[in-house]
Write an enzyme that holds these catalytic residues in place. Structure first.
Site, short mmCIF file in Angstrom:
data_model
loop_
_atom_site.label_atom_id
_atom_site.label_comp_id
_atom_site.label_asym_id
_atom_site.label_seq_id
_atom_site.Cartn_x
_atom_site.Cartn_y
_atom_site.Cartn_z
N HIS A 137 0.86 -1.19 0.00
CA HIS A 137 0.00 0.00 0.00
C HIS A 137 0.89 1.24 0.00
CE1 HIS A 137 -4.02 -1.72 0.62
NE2 HIS A 137 -3.34 -2.72 1.15
N THR A 193 13.28 -10.27 2.46
CA THR A 193 13.19 -8.92 1.90
C THR A 193 14.07 -8.73 0.68
OG1 THR A 193 14.94 -8.14 3.37
CG2 THR A 193 12.68 -7.95 4.18
N LYS A 194 15.02 -9.69 0.46
CA LYS A 194 15.95 -9.60 -0.66
C LYS A 194 16.00 -10.93 -1.39
CE LYS A 194 18.87 -6.23 1.64
NZ LYS A 194 20.13 -5.97 2.30
N LYS A 206 23.67 -20.96 4.89
CA LYS A 206 24.66 -21.86 4.28
C LYS A 206 24.25 -22.18 2.85
CE LYS A 206 22.70 -26.31 5.71
NZ LYS A 206 22.99 -27.59 6.35
#
Length: 196
Positions: free
Chosen positions: A124, A176-177, A194
């Site tokens: 949003h 988030t990545k 790992k």
């Protein structure tokens, strides 16, 4: 007239777009109206031997693509929403109990999503302090989940993320990545733990 020409006409005529949107989507419940949901088998693609459990909330209006591959399953009490972007799910893939998938999202083959996972390509907008957040619209950034991936319970996959093939996302991780192929990620925010 092809679908691109139709989309162009709707963009050029906001009144027509709003009227058709009102006909298709219940504005309070923010889901397709009952008569549109009844027609879903005509415009959703469901592969051979695929299963969508009866309690799944399918918020899939016909103006976006929904595809479920062969031998794939969407478990009970999940929500699939393609109102702002296509949701494409590959073959031999399992969407676990209580998952929420908000497009545009592409999920590959042989992917297992455990329980309580959120995969969302939607945010949003909130930058204008003079307007309520619900008046500022939304933005999307596609999520791409590759092949042969395991995502643990209660993980969150945020907009714009790509997860590489043969990877594992630990339970409770917030991704988030991008996740490189052949890695295990965990934590908030998720980090590579790992190589696999």
């Amino acid at each position: 007239m092809n679908s691109e020409e139709i989309r162009k006409r709707f963009k050029e005529s906001p009144k027509l777009k709003n009227f058709v949107d009102w006909l298709i989507m219940n504005q309070v419940q923010t889901r397709p109206r009952w008569y549109i949901r009844m027609l879903a088998p005509l415009y959703q693609h469901r592969g051979r031997h695929s299963v969508i459990h009866r309690s799944v909330r399918m918020d899939t209006p016909p103006y976006r693509k929904f595809s479920l591959g062969d031998y794939s399953v969407v478990e009970s009490f999940s929500c699939i929403n393609n109102a702002v972007g296509d949701v494409l799910i590959g073959d031999h893939t399992r969407i676990g109990l209580h998952n929420t998938i908000i497009g545009p999202v592409r999920i590959g083959d042989n992917v297992n999503l455990a329980q309580g996972i959120t995969v969302t390509a939607l945010n949003h907008n909130f930058n204008d302090p003079c307007k309520r957040i619900d008046e500022q619209g939304v933005s999307t950034s596609a999520v791409n989940i590759g092949n042969d991936i395991w995502i643990g319970a209660n993980a969150v996959i945020l907009p714009g993320v790509s997860i590489g093939n043969h990877s594992v996302v630990a339970a409770g991780a917030v991704v988030t990545k991008d996740v490189p192929a052949h890695t295990l990620v965990a934590g908030v925010p998720a980090k590579v733990i790992k190589e696999i």
